[in-house]
Design a protein around this motif. Structure first.
Motif, short mmCIF file in Angstrom:
data_model
loop_
_atom_site.label_atom_id
_atom_site.label_comp_id
_atom_site.label_asym_id
_atom_site.label_seq_id
_atom_site.Cartn_x
_atom_site.Cartn_y
_atom_site.Cartn_z
N ASP A 345 0.82 -1.21 0.00
CA ASP A 345 0.00 0.00 0.00
C ASP A 345 0.85 1.26 0.00
O ASP A 345 0.35 2.36 0.23
N ASP A 346 2.14 1.11 -0.26
CA ASP A 346 3.01 2.29 -0.41
C ASP A 346 2.62 3.07 -1.65
O ASP A 346 2.27 2.48 -2.68
N LYS A 356 3.58 -7.53 1.02
CA LYS A 356 2.83 -8.49 1.84
C LYS A 356 2.24 -9.58 0.93
O LYS A 356 1.66 -9.27 -0.11
N GLU A 357 2.36 -10.82 1.36
CA GLU A 357 1.98 -11.96 0.53
C GLU A 357 0.52 -12.35 0.73
O GLU A 357 0.03 -12.40 1.87
N ASN A 409 -9.67 -5.05 -4.30
CA ASN A 409 -10.18 -5.71 -3.09
C ASN A 409 -11.58 -6.29 -3.34
O ASN A 409 -12.50 -6.17 -2.53
N ASP A 410 -11.72 -6.93 -4.50
CA ASP A 410 -13.00 -7.51 -4.87
C ASP A 410 -13.41 -8.59 -3.87
O ASP A 410 -12.69 -9.58 -3.69
N PHE A 422 -4.59 -6.83 3.02
CA PHE A 422 -5.07 -5.45 2.94
C PHE A 422 -6.58 -5.41 3.23
O PHE A 422 -7.39 -5.13 2.33
N PRO A 423 -6.96 -5.68 4.47
CA PRO A 423 -8.40 -5.77 4.79
C PRO A 423 -9.12 -4.43 4.79
O PRO A 423 -10.33 -4.40 4.61
#
Length: 476
Positions: A345-346, A356-357, A409-410, A422-423
């Protein structure tokens, strides 16, 4: 009509029908849970786009008449409910014609799904379920004795499944002929199970015995299915044992369980005298004779395929998926390559960017996560991620739409995954990297708890943003 009936097979029929109905439940439930992200209106490979460019004759399906996500969900849920009712014995409580109609509806509903499922439904066990389900329509119910012709057609199907798999191995990879394929297979198979690590570390001489036993089970034992009882029953029993071995060693959706269900139709003797059956109606005899003739004609192509040099593996010769060619693992990978998908998210990518995986439910990712058991449930995305690791060509046409949906983020797509890093808000960038995965040895597992060790190979997909992906979304 004594020639028509096989009353002694009533128990085998019962177990076959109940087992097949249970597998239908799982197949339809898989469709209910996964279709929106895969083939829904906003999915990676949308059904509306597919049916707009594919004529009905090439993919017979209810969804050529009408498609909406709500309608697809209704069809799949109806399949779950109807197959659950049949598994509970509902088809034995109704007249013969109604029982046949119930089985026919199940077959037609699942055919409608498979024929618009595209890449996501391109597995051999889809055709196997449809061919098996078609024959089940004509097996009768508790009111009639099992028709001997259909019982023989089930054996013919089981023979093609096993013998075809055996031939494709002998004709394919050299490691099947020199008995070394299982040096690699447990580690490189599409989706290892919780015992695969242990199978991989069996002594190599035992691996060679496993391969030799597999050749006997698939090239010798199936021939005995056509022998009189009890020889045919013993052969079917040996097939059940070998399939259970495969169930323990990996995740192959419902392939192994469906093969077991087919074998049960021949392996189980009646433990008591058969019940009294009503005489078979003349119309029913006529239908069974017609279906037997149809299967005999359609068998020409798979039979020719078995004896031909260019044997096809898991191939349907008609759009109804009747009388198909089967086979598995004509070649075995020596190394396991995994595509690892990451996001950040940078706002800008720098040397300090933290990636992040994304965690998948079945496929390897976190090296400390023990492989899980999912079969007979089918994780379609995880399976295709295995193919994507073999070659980027296998990632077409679905991988870029998959990445696009991660950048959005579907919710439907994220439900296919185990973890979403990435919630709260979508990532700004997503990338994919290619690794070699190998099982660790006993010392490292005890010391670190890691089941896998991995080595970076190369970048698979460079970092992309939603704006850069939008023009390629859903394109091939």
């Amino acid at each position: 009509m004594e020639w028509f009936a096989a009353p002694g097979s009533w128990m085998g029929r019962l177990l076959f029908q109940r087992g097949l109905a249970a597998l239908y439940v799982i197949a339809f439930l898989t469709a209910v849970n996964q279709f929106r992200a895969l083939i829904g209106e906003n999915g990676m490979l949308p059904v509306p786009r597919f049916v707009s460019r594919t004529p009905f004759r090439q993919s017979p399906s209810l969804f050529h008449l009408r498609y909406s996500d709500r309608f697809f969900a209704a069809v799949a849920r109806l399949g779950v409910l109807l197959s659950a009712a049949v598994a509970a014995g509902a088809a034995d409580l109704v007249p013969l014609w109604a029982s046949m109609l119930m089985w026919a509806v199940l077959w037609a509903l699942y055919l409608s799904i498979v024929n618009v499922g595209q890449t996501w439904y391109g597995f051999g066990w889809e055709s196997l379920l449809l061919e098996t389900g078609f024959l089940a329509v004509f097996l009768g119910n508790a009111r009639t004795a099992p028709p001997v012709l259909v019982m023989w057609l089930l054996r013919w199907l089981l023979f093609r499944v096993e013998f075809g798999a055996g031939l494709i191995k002998i004709r394919g990879d050299r490691c099947w002929r020199d008995l070394t394929c299982l040096y690699y297979h447990h580690e490189t198979q599409p989706m290892p199970g919780p015992l695969s690590w242990f199978f991989h570390h069996l002594p190599r001489p035992l691996h060679r015995v496993e391969v030799a036993a597999n050749h006997v089970a698939q090239l010798v034992v199936p021939v005995a299915l056509f022998a009189p009882q009890p020889v045919a029953g013993v052969a079917a029993g040996l097939i059940v044992v070998t399939q259970l071995w495969l169930v323990l060693s990996g995740n192959f959706a419902w392939l192994n369980w469906l093969t077991i269900v087919l074998a049960l139709s021949a392996v189980v003797p009646a433990s008591s005298p058969p019940p009294a059956f009503a005489p078979a109606p003349a119309w029913y005899v006529g239908v069974v004779l017609a279906v037997t003739a149809l299967v005999a004609v359609l068998s020409y192509w798979p039979a020719r395929n078995l004896v031909g040099r260019g044997q096809l593996m898991n191939y349907s010769f008609n759009r109804l998926h009747l009388v198909n060619a089967y086979g598995a693992f004509g070649s075995v990978n020596r190394i396991r390559q995994e595509v690892i998908v990451e996001g950040t998210d940078d706002a800008e990518i720098t040397g300090n960017t933290v990636w992040k995986e994304y965690g998948f439910k079945g496929k390897p990712g976190d090296v400390r996560r023990m492989p899980r058991q999912f079969a007979p449930y089918h994780l379609r995305l995880d399976w295709l991620m295995w193919f994507a690791g073999i070659s980027a060509g296998f990632a077409q046409p679905w991988f870029l739409p998959f990445v696009t949906r991660l950048l959005m983020n579907d919710p439907a797509t994220l439900r296919l995954l185990r973890t979403n890093p990435f919630p709260d808000s979508p990532p700004t960038y997503v990338r994919a990297r290619l690794y070699v995965y190998r099982f660790t040895g006993w010392p490292k597992l005890r010391a670190s708890g890691a089941w896998w060790e991995r080595t970076f190979i190369r970048e698979y997909l460079p970092p992309v943003t939603l704006s850069s992906m939008a023009p390629t979304d859903g394109q091939a």
